[in-house]
Design a protein around this motif. Structure first.
Motif, mmCIF file in Angstrom:
data_model
loop_
_atom_site.group_PDB
_atom_site.id
_atom_site.type_symbol
_atom_site.label_atom_id
_atom_site.label_comp_id
_atom_site.label_asym_id
_atom_site.label_seq_id
_atom_site.Cartn_x
_atom_site.Cartn_y
_atom_site.Cartn_z
ATOM 1 N N ASN A 194 -43.908 16.389 21.864
ATOM 2 C CA ASN A 194 -44.424 15.630 23.004
ATOM 3 C C ASN A 194 -44.380 14.139 22.704
ATOM 4 O O ASN A 194 -44.990 13.682 21.731
ATOM 5 C CB ASN A 194 -45.870 16.043 23.315
ATOM 6 N N ARG A 211 -45.561 10.550 23.506
ATOM 7 C CA ARG A 211 -46.768 10.054 24.151
ATOM 8 C C ARG A 211 -46.955 8.556 23.933
ATOM 9 O O ARG A 211 -46.745 8.022 22.846
ATOM 10 C CB ARG A 211 -48.006 10.772 23.614
ATOM 11 N N SER A 246 -50.238 6.329 24.403
ATOM 12 C CA SER A 246 -51.682 6.441 24.618
ATOM 13 C C SER A 246 -52.291 5.046 24.645
ATOM 14 O O SER A 246 -52.137 4.278 23.694
ATOM 15 C CB SER A 246 -52.315 7.285 23.511
ATOM 16 N N GLU A 248 -52.662 8.433 29.117
ATOM 17 C CA GLU A 248 -51.543 8.957 28.341
ATOM 18 C C GLU A 248 -50.344 9.136 29.263
ATOM 19 O O GLU A 248 -50.465 9.668 30.367
ATOM 20 C CB GLU A 248 -51.912 10.278 27.668
ATOM 21 N N ALA A 249 -49.203 8.682 28.788
ATOM 22 C CA ALA A 249 -47.974 8.768 29.572
ATOM 23 C C ALA A 249 -46.838 9.178 28.654
ATOM 24 O O ALA A 249 -46.935 9.090 27.429
ATOM 25 C CB ALA A 249 -47.667 7.419 30.235
ATOM 26 N N ASP A 250 -45.751 9.649 29.268
ATOM 27 C CA ASP A 250 -44.575 9.946 28.459
ATOM 28 C C ASP A 250 -43.763 8.669 28.276
ATOM 29 O O ASP A 250 -44.128 7.602 28.792
ATOM 30 C CB ASP A 250 -43.748 11.067 29.086
ATOM 31 N N ASN A 262 -44.380 8.060 32.951
ATOM 32 C CA ASN A 262 -45.084 8.984 33.835
ATOM 33 C C ASN A 262 -46.442 9.336 33.238
ATOM 34 O O ASN A 262 -46.512 9.852 32.105
ATOM 35 C CB ASN A 262 -44.259 10.257 34.044
ATOM 36 N N ILE A 263 -47.525 9.064 33.955
ATOM 37 C CA ILE A 263 -48.864 9.347 33.464
ATOM 38 C C ILE A 263 -49.097 10.848 33.471
ATOM 39 O O ILE A 263 -48.909 11.522 34.479
ATOM 40 C CB ILE A 263 -49.917 8.623 34.299
ATOM 41 N N VAL A 264 -49.504 11.381 32.308
ATOM 42 C CA VAL A 264 -49.725 12.826 32.191
ATOM 43 C C VAL A 264 -51.209 13.159 32.113
ATOM 44 O O VAL A 264 -51.592 14.319 32.367
ATOM 45 C CB VAL A 264 -48.993 13.380 30.948
ATOM 46 N N SER A 265 -52.051 12.208 31.751
ATOM 47 C CA SER A 265 -53.491 12.475 31.733
ATOM 48 C C SER A 265 -54.275 11.173 31.729
ATOM 49 O O SER A 265 -53.772 10.140 31.245
ATOM 50 C CB SER A 265 -53.890 13.322 30.509
#
Length: 279
Positions: free
Chosen positions: A250, A252, A254, A268-270, A274-277
């Motif tokens: 993954n 990340r 952060s 957190e984004a990739d 893209n924001i994932v959390s």
């Protein structure tokens, strides 16, 4: 460490704490997420008390060195010495002017002159005409241009954009870049006005992977940094640190924020932005 836990932590104190956390993770006292979170906090710890909280429940002894006590000259002694100098100066001036038949200089004028005027010597240094002074260019970690410059200077210095982790402390305007060595170990590069390679290396975590730092768009990263306070619904918070890693496959980015009331959160984004959390 028990004597004065309010002392400000040094880099060696943070490094010792990180070593203890690594040992605790290796022998099963900490889970992966616990180790990662505590290690992040150790890197930005301000006082020895902050570091003690991270290791107080572990079955490992840690002895953070105490700063040497400072000795301060008593104020009364300094005032007494200053007063003696003034008295001698006044007496000498009055004696000389009286002996020569001149009007004595008022004592108040002598005191004012003695206590307020200082002679500061100047030293000039002639540099050869072919010597150009070097002025270090400061790093900027929260703009597109600054992030591009940071990466370009790193790659110019070390010849590769393959890294294990990039950790930026915006509140301290410094960063740490972890890179793989030729032997496959994890090496820390301190970034604060320049690059300084750490003396020690460590075995990387089995879940960590090397990634190409150049694949991250600095404009995307700067946009995430600028939007993080609103994303965590604490608009008056500021970004404290940014961590870029690839763990268990993954990728990340952060970004953690906080304000004076310890309110904030984490985005957190990739690597594509893209924001994932949001926590």
């Amino acid at each position: 460490m028990d004597r004065r836990p309010d002392f400000r932590a040094r880099e060696i104190d943070r490094a010792l704490t990180a070593t203890v956390l690594d040992t605790a993770y290796a022998d099963g006292q900490l889970t992966f997420d616990e180790h990662r979170l505590r290690s992040e906090r150790a890197r930005v710890a301000v006082t020895l008390r902050d570091l003690r909280r991270l290791v107080s429940d572990l079955q490992i002894e840690i002895d953070l060195p105490e700063p040497a006590p400072r000795t301060v000259e008593p104020k009364n002694r300094l005032l007494l010495a200053l007063g003696s100098v003034v008295v001698v100066a006044v007496t000498l001036v009055v004696f000389l002017t009286t002996r020569n038949g001149e009007e004595p200089v008022p004592a108040s004028a002598v005191v004012a002159s003695t206590t307020t005027s200082r002679v500061v010597p100047t030293v000039t240094m002639d540099l050869p005409v072919d010597v150009i002074p070097i002025v270090a260019r400061p790093f900027v970690f929260d703009t597109t241009a600054g992030l591009d410059d940071f990466r370009e200077r790193y790659v110019e210095r070390f010849g590769s954009s393959q890294v294990l982790e990039v950790f930026i402390q915006l509140n301290n305007n410094r960063a740490d870049v972890y890179r793989p060595t030729a032997e496959g170990r994890r090496e820390r590069v301190f970034v604060a006005g320049g690059f300084e390679v750490g003396l020690d290396t460590e075995a990387p975590d089995t879940d960590d992977a090397t990634f190409d730092w150049a694949t991250i768009d600095s404009a995307v990263l700067a946009g995430l940094v600028a939007g993080a306070p609103d994303a965590v619904a604490v608009p008056n918070s500021v970004v404290e640190y940014i961590m870029i890693t690839e763990t268990r496959g993954n990728q990340r980015i952060s970004i953690s924020t906080s304000n004076e009331d310890a309110q904030g959160g984490r985005v957190e984004a990739d690597f594509a932005g893209n924001i994932v959390s949001v926590r």
